[in-house]
Write an enzyme that holds these catalytic residues in place. Structure first.
Site, mmCIF file in Angstrom:
data_model
loop_
_atom_site.group_PDB
_atom_site.id
_atom_site.type_symbol
_atom_site.label_atom_id
_atom_site.label_comp_id
_atom_site.label_asym_id
_atom_site.label_seq_id
_atom_site.Cartn_x
_atom_site.Cartn_y
_atom_site.Cartn_z
ATOM 1 N N PRO A 112 0.918 -1.297 -0.011
ATOM 2 C CA PRO A 112 -0.068 0.261 0.152
ATOM 3 C C PRO A 112 0.829 1.548 -0.033
ATOM 4 O O PRO A 112 0.505 2.252 -0.769
ATOM 5 C CB PRO A 112 -0.879 -0.107 1.396
ATOM 6 C CG PRO A 112 -0.796 -1.504 1.773
ATOM 7 C CD PRO A 112 0.284 -2.100 1.027
ATOM 8 N N LYS A 113 1.807 1.339 1.036
ATOM 9 C CA LYS A 113 2.764 2.705 0.860
ATOM 10 C C LYS A 113 3.291 2.761 -0.447
ATOM 11 O O LYS A 113 3.062 3.976 -1.138
ATOM 12 C CB LYS A 113 3.677 2.567 1.906
ATOM 13 C CG LYS A 113 4.917 3.273 1.855
ATOM 14 C CD LYS A 113 4.568 4.512 2.161
ATOM 15 C CE LYS A 113 5.900 5.401 2.377
ATOM 16 N NZ LYS A 113 7.232 5.351 1.426
#
Length: 326
Positions: free
Chosen positions: A251-252
DNA sequence: ACCCAGGCGTCAG
DNA sequence: CTGACGCCTGGG
């Protein structure tokens, strides 16, 4: 043939302040810092497959003087096109006056303005480059990550000569796929002709560690399955899901790619620092899981989420908040 | 001088 | 959920 063209960027061509030095050197994981030479920031920009060395004034970015831009290239320079490219890279199409009105409306965000005056998103020059460099940035420090990128460019990028020296482009997916992953693979590839210790032209030797494997898999996907032009057209959520399928992209990293590579300002990349800062400012220090922080940021900050992330991070660094949170 | 714990985001178990 | 991954940093 060699061509040098020069133009200015005037204060009234963009909205709000600009601090170029801060923008380039605030550690955004889109591209390594540009070189500084004789009062200019310099970087090789590839545009339509042609090399351009961009030199842009590094002084007086906070006063009323226009910035000087000099562009050197072996081919004809289309000033309009290069200027657009430069505007994209330095976030000069973003209206910081409007951003600051938004930040002022939230007492928690208001203090970030004076620490980040003129700070803009520093975009990647190319989506593929952004994907690879974002994967390299995961679980890594800025210095180590920058070094790795520069080494990859030097080993597998194209070399171009300019008046002020040699520059290297970021390698294409094809070039990265040709690079051995580690010294063992390189050793086997040369049939034992080199000593194992002299096998340094591999991804691992760029300080990428276990990320080398991800980078090759990502290059393969971009070559075979993922059309970056299609990705560009998708909305944020759809593109996010596609990016998560790339090895090394969680996600990051997906949010960094969307923000810096595809200009999706609603992305809210959450690293440990953003998590700590948000927990401290908005949840009175309570520990909230990272995925919830991400959703909170996207809800709360909307189209400004990417900028809020940038401003909170820099603010925490400069104000001493980071030391407190650690 | 030295070593070794700690930190970083994603993946595999 | 937890530990491993690779490398650099920084404290002892």
């Amino acid at each position: 043939m060699r061509m040098i063209k020069q133009f200015q960027i005037y204060r009234d061509e963009y909205q709000g302040p600009l601090n170029l030095d801060l923008t380039i050197n605030s550690g955004q994981t889109s591209q390594p810092s540009w070189k500084e030479n004789e009062g200019y920031f310099q970087e090789l920009i590839m545009f339509d497959n042609q090399p351009y060395l961009v030199n842009i004034t590094s002084s007086s970015s906070e006063n009323e003087d226009p910035m000087d831009v000099k562009i050197e290239s072996p081919v004809n320079v289309d000033i309009g096109a290069l200027k657009n490219k430069i505007f994209d890279i330095f976030g000069l199409n973003d209206d910081l006056n409007i951003l600051y009105k938004f930040l002022e409306s939230d007492p928690k965000l208001f203090p970030t303005i004076k620490f980040c005056h003129g700070l803009r998103l520093f975009k990647a020059q190319d989506p593929f480059e952004c994907i690879i460099s974002s994967i390299s940035s995961a679980n890594n420090s800025i210095i180590r990550w920058s070094r790795s990128i520069r080494q990859m460019e030097k080993k597998w990028g194209d070399e171009y000569h300019f008046l002020s020296g040699k520059y290297y482009s970021f390698p294409s997916p094809q070039r990265i796929l040709m690079a051995p992953e580690h010294e063992i693979e390189e050793f086997e590839l040369c049939g034992g002709e080199k000593d194992l210790e002299k096998c340094i032209d591999n991804l691992k030797a760029c300080g990428l560690g276990y990320r080398g494997k991800y980078i090759k898999q990502a290059a393969q996907l971009v070559q075979d399955d993922i059309d970056l032009n299609e990705l560009e057209k998708m909305d944020y959520d759809e593109a996010f899901q596609i990016l998560l399928q790339i090895p090394g992209v969680g996600p990051k990293v997906a949010d960094c790619i969307l923000l810096y590579g595809f200009g999706k300002g609603e992305a809210f990349p959450v690293d440990v620092w953003i998590k700590r800062i948000i927990c401290h400012l908005y949840f009175s220090g309570k520990d909230i899981p990272v995925p919830k922080i991400r959703l909170f940021g996207m809800e709360e900050f909307g189209e400004y989420a990417g900028y809020v992330q940038l401003y909170l991070f820099h603010y925490a660094r400069k104000s001493g908040l980071m030391k407190t949170l650690k």
